[in-house]
Write a protein that holds these residues in place. Sequence first.
Motif, PDB file in Angstrom:
ATOM      1  N   MET A   1      53.458 -30.475 -54.188  1.00 51.46           N
ATOM      2  CA  MET A   1      54.823 -30.343 -54.249  1.00 51.46           C
ATOM      3  C   MET A   1      54.980 -30.428 -55.762  1.00 51.46           C
ATOM      4  N   VAL A   2      55.986 -29.749 -56.216  1.00 50.74           N
ATOM      5  CA  VAL A   2      56.438 -29.738 -57.875  1.00 50.74           C
ATOM      6  C   VAL A   2      57.296 -30.972 -57.934  1.00 50.74           C
ATOM      7  N   SER A   3      56.954 -31.501 -58.926  1.00 47.87           N
ATOM      8  CA  SER A   3      57.765 -32.732 -59.374  1.00 47.87           C
ATOM      9  C   SER A   3      59.090 -32.290 -59.953  1.00 47.87           C
ATOM     10  N   VAL A   4      60.256 -32.952 -59.746  1.00 40.62           N
ATOM     11  CA  VAL A   4      61.479 -32.539 -60.377  1.00 40.62           C
ATOM     12  C   VAL A   4      61.816 -33.125 -61.718  1.00 40.62           C
ATOM     13  N   THR A   5      60.699 -33.729 -62.295  1.00 40.31           N
ATOM     14  CA  THR A   5      60.981 -34.217 -63.746  1.00 40.31           C
ATOM     15  C   THR A   5      59.549 -33.610 -64.460  1.00 40.31           C
ATOM     16  N   ASP A   6      60.015 -33.348 -65.782  1.00 40.88           N
ATOM     17  CA  ASP A   6      59.119 -32.617 -66.490  1.00 40.88           C
ATOM     18  C   ASP A   6      58.047 -33.999 -67.192  1.00 40.88           C
ATOM     19  N   ASN A   7      57.135 -34.114 -66.670  1.00 44.16           N
ATOM     20  CA  ASN A   7      56.295 -35.453 -67.368  1.00 44.16           C
ATOM     21  C   ASN A   7      55.074 -35.189 -68.131  1.00 44.16           C
ATOM     22  N   GLN A   8      55.020 -33.580 -68.161  1.00 41.85           N
ATOM     23  CA  GLN A   8      53.838 -33.180 -68.920  1.00 41.85           C
ATOM     24  C   GLN A   8      53.966 -33.685 -70.691  1.00 41.85           C
ATOM     25  N   PRO A   9      53.337 -34.518 -71.110  1.00 38.48           N
ATOM     26  CA  PRO A   9      53.033 -34.997 -72.498  1.00 38.48           C
ATOM     27  C   PRO A   9      53.229 -33.955 -73.707  1.00 38.48           C
ATOM     28  N   ALA A  10      53.675 -33.978 -74.608  1.00 42.21           N
ATOM     29  CA  ALA A  10      53.657 -32.951 -75.637  1.00 42.21           C
ATOM     30  C   ALA A  10      52.123 -33.305 -76.352  1.00 42.21           C
ATOM     31  N   PRO A  11      51.885 -31.625 -76.826  1.00 43.11           N
ATOM     32  CA  PRO A  11      50.506 -31.781 -77.307  1.00 43.11           C
ATOM     33  C   PRO A  11      50.447 -32.830 -78.483  1.00 43.11           C
ATOM     34  N   ALA A  12      49.267 -32.888 -78.721  1.00 45.77           N
ATOM     35  CA  ALA A  12      48.827 -34.196 -79.745  1.00 45.77           C
ATOM     36  C   ALA A  12      49.418 -33.297 -81.439  1.00 45.77           C
ATOM     37  N   GLY A  13      49.377 -32.115 -81.307  1.00 44.41           N
ATOM     38  CA  GLY A  13      49.629 -31.394 -82.717  1.00 44.41           C
ATOM     39  C   GLY A  13      51.043 -31.163 -82.942  1.00 44.41           C
ATOM     40  N   ALA A  14      51.976 -31.600 -81.979  1.00 44.52           N
ATOM     41  CA  ALA A  14      53.211 -31.191 -82.110  1.00 44.52           C
ATOM     42  C   ALA A  14      54.155 -31.838 -82.989  1.00 44.52           C
TER      43      ALA A  14
ATOM     44  N   ALA B   1      60.841 -27.000 -57.779  1.00 48.36           N
ATOM     45  CA  ALA B   1      60.658 -27.557 -56.505  1.00 48.36           C
ATOM     46  C   ALA B   1      61.049 -26.767 -55.246  1.00 48.36           C
ATOM     47  N   ILE B   2      62.369 -26.291 -55.410  1.00 43.92           N
ATOM     48  CA  ILE B   2      62.987 -25.668 -54.243  1.00 43.92           C
ATOM     49  C   ILE B   2      62.031 -24.180 -53.973  1.00 43.92           C
ATOM     50  N   ARG B   3      61.470 -23.559 -54.884  1.00 44.49           N
ATOM     51  CA  ARG B   3      60.472 -22.431 -54.823  1.00 44.49           C
ATOM     52  C   ARG B   3      59.351 -23.112 -54.263  1.00 44.49           C
ATOM     53  N   GLU B   4      58.736 -24.328 -54.360  1.00 47.82           N
ATOM     54  CA  GLU B   4      57.359 -24.350 -53.847  1.00 47.82           C
ATOM     55  C   GLU B   4      57.813 -25.060 -52.532  1.00 47.82           C
ATOM     56  N   ASN B   5      58.720 -25.740 -52.312  1.00 48.33           N
ATOM     57  CA  ASN B   5      58.749 -26.230 -50.583  1.00 48.33           C
ATOM     58  C   ASN B   5      60.250 -26.641 -50.488  1.00 48.33           C
ATOM     59  N   GLU B   6      61.034 -25.632 -50.141  1.00 47.08           N
ATOM     60  CA  GLU B   6      62.470 -25.939 -49.908  1.00 47.08           C
ATOM     61  C   GLU B   6      62.859 -26.915 -49.088  1.00 47.08           C
ATOM     62  N   PRO B   7      62.118 -27.016 -47.727  1.00 45.98           N
ATOM     63  CA  PRO B   7      62.509 -28.223 -46.833  1.00 45.98           C
ATOM     64  C   PRO B   7      62.301 -29.586 -47.330  1.00 45.98           C
ATOM     65  N   ARG B   8      61.351 -29.719 -48.309  1.00 41.76           N
ATOM     66  CA  ARG B   8      61.264 -30.885 -49.120  1.00 41.76           C
ATOM     67  C   ARG B   8      62.304 -31.212 -50.002  1.00 41.76           C
ATOM     68  N   ALA B   9      62.494 -30.135 -50.685  1.00 49.42           N
ATOM     69  CA  ALA B   9      63.942 -30.370 -51.494  1.00 49.42           C
ATOM     70  C   ALA B   9      65.024 -30.803 -50.922  1.00 49.42           C
ATOM     71  N   ILE B  10      65.237 -30.235 -49.817  1.00 53.40           N
ATOM     72  CA  ILE B  10      66.432 -30.459 -48.867  1.00 53.40           C
ATOM     73  C   ILE B  10      66.503 -31.972 -48.633  1.00 53.40           C
ATOM     74  N   SER B  11      65.109 -32.444 -48.245  1.00 51.05           N
ATOM     75  CA  SER B  11      64.727 -33.787 -47.550  1.00 51.05           C
ATOM     76  C   SER B  11      65.328 -35.024 -48.776  1.00 51.05           C
ATOM     77  N   LEU B  12      65.088 -34.230 -50.225  1.00 50.79           N
ATOM     78  CA  LEU B  12      65.216 -35.175 -51.163  1.00 50.79           C
ATOM     79  C   LEU B  12      66.737 -35.495 -51.589  1.00 50.79           C
ATOM     80  N   GLY B  13      67.682 -34.517 -50.934  1.00 53.63           N
ATOM     81  CA  GLY B  13      68.708 -34.722 -51.170  1.00 53.63           C
ATOM     82  C   GLY B  13      69.489 -33.622 -51.996  1.00 53.63           C
ATOM     83  N   TYR B  14      68.804 -32.612 -52.537  1.00 55.02           N
ATOM     84  CA  TYR B  14      69.402 -31.710 -53.247  1.00 55.02           C
ATOM     85  C   TYR B  14      69.988 -30.587 -52.557  1.00 55.02           C
ATOM     86  N   ARG B  15      71.246 -30.166 -53.098  1.00 56.00           N
ATOM     87  CA  ARG B  15      71.955 -29.068 -52.543  1.00 56.00           C
ATOM     88  C   ARG B  15      71.434 -27.720 -52.833  1.00 56.00           C
TER      89      ARG B  15
END
Length: 329
Positions: free
Chosen positions: A1-14, A205-219
């Motif tokens: 499942m794709v997370s709805v928040t972007d938790n990827q850390p910025a590269p060390a060289g940023a 998240a909708i692209r990967e698993n639409e029923p799951r996104a609906i269950s999380l309360g997203y319109r």
Amino acid sequence: MVSVTDNQPAPAGAGAAARLMGMPAYHMVIFALLLVAGIAAPFLLYPVFVMKVLCFALFACAFNLLLGFGGLLSFGHAAYFGSASYVSAYAAKAWGLSPELAILAGTATAAVLGLAFGSLAIRRQGIYFAMVTLAFAQMVFFFSLQVPFTGGEDGIQGVPRNDLFGFVPIDDHLATYWMVLAIFFAGILFIYRVVHSPFGQVLKAIRENEPRAISLGYRVNRYKLTVFVLSATLAGLAGATKTFVFQLASLTDVHWTMSGEVVLMTLLGGMGTVFGPIAGAAVIVTMQNYLATFGAWVTIIQGTIFVIAVMLFREGIVGVIQKWVKKPL
């Protein structure tokens, strides 16, 4: 499942600027290289050719926003590209509007069409969604063929390049090029921001698993309609800009083959990547330009290359590179 928040850390060289913009350093490098290439291109290549690449690259990126990140396959994006082209051409020629106002008029038209067609199309899924979008596009095509202001099969020719903002002349190709380059970068940066925003994460998240996104309360339908309208608006921006490159709006812009071309560009470059559609558009436009002497064989050559690309690297050009470097592109 794709997370709805972007938790990827910025590269060390940023650097500080990269952290401030929320953009990885290597993405900033890619954008910088694109900008350098864009500035140098008109002095090395025919400016009209490069402008065509930029317009179709923006068109492909707009389509990729819907397909690659929203998971919605549209076979009718020529409707927004072409309608904006016609309205911009008519506004500049008949009403004497300056290029920026004519482009805004065309883009707004595409946005309205996107809202009207999208609100109906999103009620269906899969192939039914695709066929509904194709049907709407064919309606726009026949409308463009019949109404007087479009010029029918002749189109709207000789679109004037009036002064930008009323005082900046763009009557030569090089001056027009800088306007097109600015619009392209504004469009691609906007798309990048959308993709990497919380809204973009929900789309994934909708692209990967639409029923799951609906269950999380997203319109879900609201998100689908929003991305549909955004994609149509940006496609219209590309079509309106193209009008001032060729000083022409024609039935080719609204024909179903135009919708097919943008699908081909997106898949060849790499669906679901930010920079893939740019590469795909560059390849397709280059083939059309430099293989034009082969006549109708160009289509066969394009089809052959597409089949080979799908069989050897299904992720597309940039998709394969992304797989090799193991970093999102």
